[in-house]
Write an enzyme that holds these catalytic residues in place. Sequence first.
Site, short mmCIF file in Angstrom:
data_model
loop_
_atom_site.label_atom_id
_atom_site.label_comp_id
_atom_site.label_asym_id
_atom_site.label_seq_id
_atom_site.Cartn_x
_atom_site.Cartn_y
_atom_site.Cartn_z
N SER A 194 0.79 -1.22 0.00
CA SER A 194 0.00 0.00 0.00
C SER A 194 0.82 1.27 0.00
O SER A 194 0.30 2.34 -0.36
CB SER A 194 -0.93 0.01 1.22
OG SER A 194 -0.18 -0.01 2.42
N HIS B 203 -5.40 -3.93 -2.24
CA HIS B 203 -5.17 -2.85 -3.18
C HIS B 203 -5.11 -3.33 -4.63
O HIS B 203 -4.93 -2.52 -5.53
CB HIS B 203 -3.88 -2.11 -2.82
CG HIS B 203 -3.97 -1.35 -1.53
ND1 HIS B 203 -4.40 -0.04 -1.47
CD2 HIS B 203 -3.72 -1.73 -0.26
CE1 HIS B 203 -4.40 0.36 -0.21
NE2 HIS B 203 -3.99 -0.65 0.55
N LYS C 185 -11.98 -0.38 -1.46
CA LYS C 185 -11.01 0.36 -2.27
C LYS C 185 -11.49 0.43 -3.72
O LYS C 185 -12.38 1.22 -4.03
CB LYS C 185 -9.63 -0.25 -2.10
CG LYS C 185 -9.14 -0.10 -0.65
CD LYS C 185 -7.80 -0.70 -0.40
CE LYS C 185 -7.29 -0.36 1.00
NZ LYS C 185 -8.16 -0.85 2.09
#
Length: 442
Positions: A210, A238, A276
């Site tokens: 990240s 992610h 996300k």
Amino acid sequence: MLFSRTKPRTQMTTRADKSIEAPTSGGPVDDGPLGWLPAALEELDTAGMRRRLISRGSGQAAAVKIDGRRLVNFSSNDYLGLAGDPRVVAAAQQAAADDGWGAGASPLVTGRSDWHRRLEAQIAALEQTEAALLFPSGFAANAGTTPALVERGDAIFADAKNHASIIDGCRLSGAERFIYPHGDADALAQLLTEQTGFRRRLIVTDTLFSMDGDLAPLDRLAELAVQHNAMLMVDEAHATGVIGAGGRGVAEHFEGRDACGALAAAALIRVGTLSKALGSAGGFVAGSQALIDWLANRARSYVFSTAAPSAAAAAGLAAIGIVQQEPDRRATLLARAGTLRGRLRDAGWDTGASVSQIVPIHIGDAGATMRLAAGLREAGLLVPGIRPPSVPAGQSLLRVSLCLHHTEEDLDRLIAALDGLRGSGLRGSGLADTAPRPSGFA
């Protein structure tokens, strides 16, 4: 020393560990048991490490309003721009209208609705696994899964730059922990060879990191897991929706070069998040039916948490549909990220080993990093400065989080603002070296 055996739990030496340690100051005690807090906060102020809450006065989008100012938003993880997509919003609204808002109970009682069941089936189909299980957050998924898989008498092998939620799950498990240098499969191989005699062994890693935007060597890790009969747990937080031809993440990216079939043989424990690239809320684990059945019985953050609202599940369903139907979203995002990395490197900024939509600008000095972030904010650009304890001392950086809604004009403004700050004494040690850099997915 290539790797470290974990010390007593207050002394773990990874980035994520340090981010959750309490201040050491004793402070005054005259005001009762919390009397130490003012002095401890003052220590954070003095060190330039105190965080303060801000509130966003607009929707999550390419630009946000903070303290009355419109700022181009390079701080969000809404990578595909789905948090405000009308289709995702409409799905959540309809589910809320039909099912109400709060889930009312834990999933094992009456909290799990048909929306949750449908989303779990859709996630399993996306990840090409037998089953999936929803958690109230990605943090809860990591914090609950690891202690359900290993305990005292077992061993965990973890990347040094894993997210704090992975670290906390490892701590809670009671298993012995071995930390290998970031992305170093050779060091992991040595550890696995030397550290035997445990009942169960678990390798755990982020797939797309990240802060650095780089990838774990998942093909090598899978080979080692098979060779040493270790479980392999991967956090695709992610990467889900962004990486891989079908948006399944880094595991899918490596499948094409996995000639020996190690990724399939490793039977990955896949952790991910809806919050996300998918623009919703909640976390999940995908894997075999036996794994999911076990977690539903033994993952405490699942068993003892109220389920997420049905509306969040409905939003996740809509987002996965968009990811599957519109692959150009991730292709455009990754191409634009490649362009930005190239422009930053050409201008002399150090973007490290990033190959993704997360583009770090490595500065080094924490003070210089935060002054740069403040300078960018004055220029109308929200780019967070990342400093200790989120990263080790001397490794502070600006974290540029690129999203689909960013335009070429936004990138031009960022490059121009950085160039304008270059001669102001704020740059710190952000000079790029001359080593070849990964080209990314574009």
